[in-house]
Write a protein that holds these residues in place. Structure first.
Motif, mmCIF file in Angstrom:
data_model
loop_
_atom_site.group_PDB
_atom_site.id
_atom_site.type_symbol
_atom_site.label_atom_id
_atom_site.label_comp_id
_atom_site.label_asym_id
_atom_site.label_seq_id
_atom_site.Cartn_x
_atom_site.Cartn_y
_atom_site.Cartn_z
ATOM 1 N N SER A 108 17.516 37.090 45.734
ATOM 2 C CA SER A 108 17.557 38.077 45.580
ATOM 3 C C SER A 108 19.522 38.275 46.172
ATOM 4 O O SER A 108 19.965 39.502 45.991
ATOM 5 C CB SER A 108 16.971 38.789 47.248
ATOM 6 O OG SER A 108 17.454 38.009 48.245
ATOM 7 N N SER A 109 19.610 37.262 46.365
ATOM 8 C CA SER A 109 21.167 36.869 46.214
ATOM 9 C C SER A 109 21.733 37.539 44.106
ATOM 10 O O SER A 109 22.479 37.845 44.171
ATOM 11 C CB SER A 109 21.585 35.572 46.468
ATOM 12 O OG SER A 109 21.274 34.410 45.529
ATOM 13 N N LEU A 110 21.119 37.441 43.333
ATOM 14 C CA LEU A 110 21.046 37.401 42.304
ATOM 15 C C LEU A 110 20.495 38.830 41.734
ATOM 16 O O LEU A 110 21.092 39.226 41.106
ATOM 17 C CB LEU A 110 20.417 36.133 40.997
ATOM 18 C CG LEU A 110 21.151 34.863 40.792
ATOM 19 C CD1 LEU A 110 21.173 34.342 42.222
ATOM 20 C CD2 LEU A 110 20.525 33.907 40.308
ATOM 21 N N PHE A 135 11.887 30.434 41.451
ATOM 22 C CA PHE A 135 13.019 31.020 40.717
ATOM 23 C C PHE A 135 13.048 31.317 39.757
ATOM 24 O O PHE A 135 13.496 32.570 39.329
ATOM 25 C CB PHE A 135 13.857 30.093 41.423
ATOM 26 C CG PHE A 135 14.670 30.327 41.401
ATOM 27 C CD1 PHE A 135 15.703 31.204 42.398
ATOM 28 C CD2 PHE A 135 16.175 30.917 40.177
ATOM 29 C CE1 PHE A 135 16.647 31.647 42.727
ATOM 30 C CE2 PHE A 135 17.329 30.554 40.572
ATOM 31 C CZ PHE A 135 17.713 31.331 41.219
ATOM 32 N N GLU A 136 12.857 30.777 38.508
ATOM 33 C CA GLU A 136 13.472 30.818 37.300
ATOM 34 C C GLU A 136 12.096 32.643 37.174
ATOM 35 O O GLU A 136 13.057 33.071 36.505
ATOM 36 C CB GLU A 136 12.798 30.224 37.034
ATOM 37 C CG GLU A 136 13.600 30.116 34.890
ATOM 38 C CD GLU A 136 13.045 28.758 33.937
ATOM 39 O OE1 GLU A 136 13.914 28.668 32.742
ATOM 40 O OE2 GLU A 136 12.146 28.049 34.672
ATOM 41 N N LEU A 137 10.827 32.232 37.529
ATOM 42 C CA LEU A 137 9.804 33.295 37.145
ATOM 43 C C LEU A 137 10.592 34.555 36.881
ATOM 44 O O LEU A 137 10.674 35.981 36.051
ATOM 45 C CB LEU A 137 9.046 33.453 37.170
ATOM 46 C CG LEU A 137 7.711 32.361 36.968
ATOM 47 C CD1 LEU A 137 6.339 32.007 37.988
ATOM 48 C CD2 LEU A 137 7.439 31.940 35.868
ATOM 49 N N VAL A 138 11.281 34.966 38.633
ATOM 50 C CA VAL A 138 11.130 36.217 39.113
ATOM 51 C C VAL A 138 13.187 36.687 38.926
ATOM 52 O O VAL A 138 13.125 38.118 38.768
ATOM 53 C CB VAL A 138 11.102 35.899 40.803
ATOM 54 C CG1 VAL A 138 9.575 36.145 40.685
ATOM 55 C CG2 VAL A 138 11.608 34.921 41.162
ATOM 56 N N HIS A 165 16.096 32.806 34.998
ATOM 57 C CA HIS A 165 16.638 31.803 34.786
ATOM 58 C C HIS A 165 16.573 30.866 36.037
ATOM 59 O O HIS A 165 15.995 30.407 37.515
ATOM 60 C CB HIS A 165 18.929 31.693 35.401
ATOM 61 C CG HIS A 165 19.487 33.097 34.741
ATOM 62 N ND1 HIS A 165 19.389 32.429 33.807
ATOM 63 C CD2 HIS A 165 19.111 34.575 34.985
ATOM 64 C CE1 HIS A 165 20.142 34.256 32.855
ATOM 65 N NE2 HIS A 165 19.791 35.087 33.875
ATOM 66 N N GLN A 166 17.294 29.358 35.707
ATOM 67 C CA GLN A 166 17.027 28.274 37.044
ATOM 68 C C GLN A 166 18.464 28.684 37.655
ATOM 69 O O GLN A 166 19.397 29.107 37.575
ATOM 70 C CB GLN A 166 16.956 27.135 36.102
ATOM 71 C CG GLN A 166 15.981 26.927 35.495
ATOM 72 C CD GLN A 166 16.120 25.303 34.162
ATOM 73 O OE1 GLN A 166 17.042 24.892 34.730
ATOM 74 N NE2 GLN A 166 15.733 25.199 32.993
ATOM 75 N N PRO A 167 18.336 28.088 38.621
ATOM 76 C CA PRO A 167 19.425 28.237 39.551
ATOM 77 C C PRO A 167 20.713 27.351 39.315
ATOM 78 O O PRO A 167 21.154 27.571 40.547
ATOM 79 C CB PRO A 167 18.502 27.938 41.337
ATOM 80 C CG PRO A 167 17.665 26.430 40.691
ATOM 81 C CD PRO A 167 16.497 27.410 39.475
ATOM 82 N N PRO A 220 12.061 40.412 49.727
ATOM 83 C CA PRO A 220 12.171 39.229 50.440
ATOM 84 C C PRO A 220 11.042 38.329 50.482
ATOM 85 O O PRO A 220 11.800 37.187 51.100
ATOM 86 C CB PRO A 220 12.389 39.816 51.790
ATOM 87 C CG PRO A 220 13.047 41.526 51.571
ATOM 88 C CD PRO A 220 11.707 41.613 50.064
ATOM 89 N N LEU A 221 10.084 38.137 50.398
ATOM 90 C CA LEU A 221 9.332 37.495 50.698
ATOM 91 C C LEU A 221 8.958 36.554 49.475
ATOM 92 O O LEU A 221 8.868 35.330 49.786
ATOM 93 C CB LEU A 221 7.786 38.252 50.258
ATOM 94 C CG LEU A 221 7.103 38.374 51.838
ATOM 95 C CD1 LEU A 221 5.234 39.391 51.017
ATOM 96 C CD2 LEU A 221 6.837 38.066 52.750
ATOM 97 N N LEU A 222 9.336 36.956 48.544
ATOM 98 C CA LEU A 222 9.960 35.637 46.947
ATOM 99 C C LEU A 222 10.471 34.911 47.727
ATOM 100 O O LEU A 222 10.854 33.350 47.498
ATOM 101 C CB LEU A 222 10.255 35.918 46.614
ATOM 102 C CG LEU A 222 9.286 36.889 45.274
ATOM 103 C CD1 LEU A 222 8.332 35.622 45.219
ATOM 104 C CD2 LEU A 222 8.205 37.866 45.958
ATOM 105 N N ASP A 223 11.944 35.388 48.234
ATOM 106 C CA ASP A 223 13.289 34.869 49.488
ATOM 107 C C ASP A 223 12.694 33.656 49.925
ATOM 108 O O ASP A 223 12.832 32.518 49.879
ATOM 109 C CB ASP A 223 14.036 35.783 49.781
ATOM 110 C CG ASP A 223 14.918 36.080 48.500
ATOM 111 O OD1 ASP A 223 14.963 36.359 47.486
ATOM 112 O OD2 ASP A 223 15.819 37.287 49.492
#
Length: 661
Positions: free
Chosen positions: A238-240, A208-211, A214-216, A246-249
């Motif tokens: 992708s909400s950010l 999450f942080e890489l893409v 930020h941390q969530p 979407p594959l990353l989501d």
């Protein structure tokens, strides 16, 4: 002032072996030095634990045990541990030196990574974690500070087992969290327990942080961040940033499920999904490098990262959530601290005065509609009956008899409902519907079973990966010598390939140990020579005076069952072939005492020739001839390749005959 010059270890020879050249970094638990191993003349990174930890006997015992476990973990994406020891009050690890930067340095410089590039970093990290998980080890502190990017492009994970060693210290106790809050799984926060799925959660947070850059979760204190890990669902990247595929989501959602049972079983399972996602992603699906959430970031220049060096972030968020810490869990179940910005009270509503005429009119209309509906509903509605658990054909007949239009849905797997019986209906039982309404019956397809894939001929690592792809795990690995299957390849699985088994079933692997030296001791020289040459080995003989039977093998090198290569030379020591003073025992005195004190001759029998016969048949034939039989393994091919005494020899009944197969 240069702190290196004042460090007492710089310039010293640690444990008589490591000459400390300079200090690389200092963290909360250890200091890392660049050193020269004077014994092997190589540069290493030496991590020296702080005195407060080294003075704790429980920590030292656990530290040594974890060091041995990590040293046995040989993987290209794991920083290798070479040595462990103590020198006075210094407890240290000697590790592979990795010139380069930490993943934290890269994030600080670039902000966030394109989707494909983020997966290209995560894939070797997951491979390292997967190898550790399959070896029974848990990292417990997965984060960018513990990922090293070497100058030559290699990705290395560091600090396996260190958090577990810290758990043994007197500084910790029940109700204490150990790890990095920003990446800590819910179960680590609430109970302190951790398994392979905890590392999977941390890896998901890191992805999450890489893409996103930020941390969530962010908060004013570490405990507020910990609370969110326990009670919130990690948002989709992708909400950010809508440009994230979407594959990353999906990957992040699977890895960071709050319930551990919903995550991939270990890093190898997540690795399979990450590799498939990387293969599927288009090559141009990447955001502009060097931006985090639209904010440009500046370079920080090159840094040198050594094994065990945790580079602190430039601006740690949430009260230091990127640091490994020991922190009381607190009461995380009662909710976060009170909102410092309370909402203003809602304005009071103005009084309402009903129009009684309109109210009365509405009541009359409701009653009229209700009565009309009741009149029209007489004998036109039916209630969905309970059909679950019944055979689908029986349920279909009952539903049609009641006036339903029946449709059979797609079969679904169920561990409890017998195949062919109804699992559920749509609408559900008890629902009132019109006659001639459609009802869908969903039959059971029985328990879900997966086929054990064909992993014969694969390496152990390849077999583990293929089994993990179908949700199977490896339980036990046994090695067996083989003259036909190359060393390291899988020969057989239990349950066997092609069997249908439950998801999560543990599979045993039988792996080839390759060629092993046959056991030739006691074998006649000519038979040993023929056996070795027939198997492609090169025999060498050395004669030695010995009391054994002439021309008999009395020693060998390599030893029996030692792993050897095809065509290897096997050196055999044999007794002299022309020893006239040696005789078979029965040739010296072929008699036994009689009842009257005299000697009675023993009955003689001819040893059957069982060369090249099936071992079982040969043993039965020898026993039928009155012989005692010893079976020894030569090449293990199931047929007799040598025997002593040879066939045709006259010997007393009950003589011991040795056969090799």
């Amino acid at each position: 002032m240069d702190t290196t010059l004042t460090d007492p270890l710089v310039g010293k020879l640690l444990d008589g072996r490591y000459r400390v050249e300079s200090r690389i970094a200092r963290g909360g638990m250890a200091t890392v030095y660049l050193a020269l191993d004077v014994r092997l003349d190589r540069t290493v990174a030496v991590k020296v634990m702080h005195r407060t930890l080294a003075e704790d006997p429980a920590f030292v015992r656990r530290f040594i045990g974890e060091a041995k476990s990590v040293a046995s973990l040989s993987h290209p994406n794991v920083v290798h541990v070479f040595d462990q020891g103590t020198d006075g009050g210094n407890v240290y690890l000697s590790m592979e030196y990795v010139p380069g930067r930490t993943l934290r340095d890269v994030l600080r410089e670039r902000g966030r990574l394109p989707a494909r590039e983020a997966l290209e970093v995560m894939i070797p990290v997951l491979a390292a974690l997967g190898a550790a998980h399959q070896a029974g080890m848990i990292h417990r502190d997965v984060k960018p500070e513990n990922v090293l990017l070497a100058d030559d492009g290699r990705v290395k994970v560091v600090d396996f087992g260190l958090a577990r060693a810290i758990e043994a210290t007197n500084q910790t106790r029940t109700g204490v969290m150990i790890g990095t809050i920003g990446y800590m799984s819910p179960e680590q926060v609430t109970s302190g327990s951790a398994d392979a799925r905890s590392d999977v959660y941390s890896a998901g947070i890191m992805l999450f942080e890489l893409v996103t850059g930020h941390q969530p979760y962010e908060g004013e204190t570490p405990m507020s961040v910990a609370y969110r890990h326990v009670h919130d669902t990690v948002p989709a990247p992708s909400s950010l940033l809508p440009d994230i595929p979407p594959l990353l989501d999906t990957l992040v959602a699977q890895a960071t499920a709050r319930d551990p049972a919903l995550r991939p079983v270990d890093a190898t399972a997540l690795l399979v999904a990450a590799v498939e996602a990387h293969r599927t992603l288009p090559r141009d699906s990447a955001p502009v490098a060097g931006q985090a959430g639209g904010q440009p970031t500046g370079p920080t220049g090159g840094h040198t990262a050594a094994a065990g060096f945790r580079q602190p972030p430039a601006a740690p968020a949430a009260g230091g959530v990127n640091h490994t810490l020991i922190q009381p869990r607190g009461d995380l179940l009662t909710g976060p601290a009170a909102d410092p910005h309370p909402r203003p009270p809602a304005p009071a509503r103005r009084g309402f005065r009903p129009n009684w005429y309109l109210v009365a009119l509405a009541v009359v209309m409701v009653i009229a509609v209700g009565v009309t509906g009741w009149l029209f509903s007489q004998n036109t509605t039916i209630v969905v009956p309970v059909l679950t658990g019944k055979n689908v054909n029986v349920a279909q007949s009952e539903a049609r008899a009641l006036g339903f239009l029946v449709e059979i849905g797609k079969p679904e797997n169920d561990e409890k409902v017998q195949k062919g019986n109804v699992i559920r209906t749509d609408p559900i039982a008890g629902t009132t519907v019109d006659k001639q309404s459609k009802i869908v019956l969903f039959p059971s397809d029985g328990p879900k079973r997966v086929v054990v894939p064909n992993v014969i001929g694969m390496t152990e690592a390849q077999a583990r990966s293929d089994l993990a792809r179908v949700t199977l795990t490896v339980d036990d690995v046994k090695k067996q010598p083989s003259n036909t299957v190359p060393r390291g390849q899988v020969m057989r699985t239990v349950p066997a390939v092609g069997n249908r088994v439950k998801e999560g079933t543990k599979i045993d692997l039988l792996v080839s140990a390759g060629l092993v030296a046959p056991d030739l001791k006691g074998m006649p020289r000519d038979q040993a020579d023929a056996l070795l040459r027939g198997a492609g080995f090169v025999p060498e003989f050395v004669e030695q005076t010995d009391a054994a039977q002439p021309c008999t093998v009395i020693a060998q090198d390599p030893q029996p069952n030692a792993e050897i290569d095809a065509g290897a030379t096997i050196r055999l020591t044999v007794s002299l072939c022309n020893n006239p003073q040696w005789h078979w025992p029965w040739e010296i005195n072929n008699s036994v005492p009689g009842d009257d004190g005299g000697d009675v001759a023993q009955p003689l029998a001819v040893v059957p020739n069982v060369m090249f016969k099936d071992v079982k048949a040969a043993r039965e034939e020898l026993r039928a001839a009155g012989m005692k039989v010893t079976v020894r393994k030569g090449l293990g091919r199931g047929r007799v390749l040598a025997q002593r005494p040879p066939g045709g020899q006259q010997v007393p009944s009950g003589t011991q005959v040795t056969i090799w197969h």
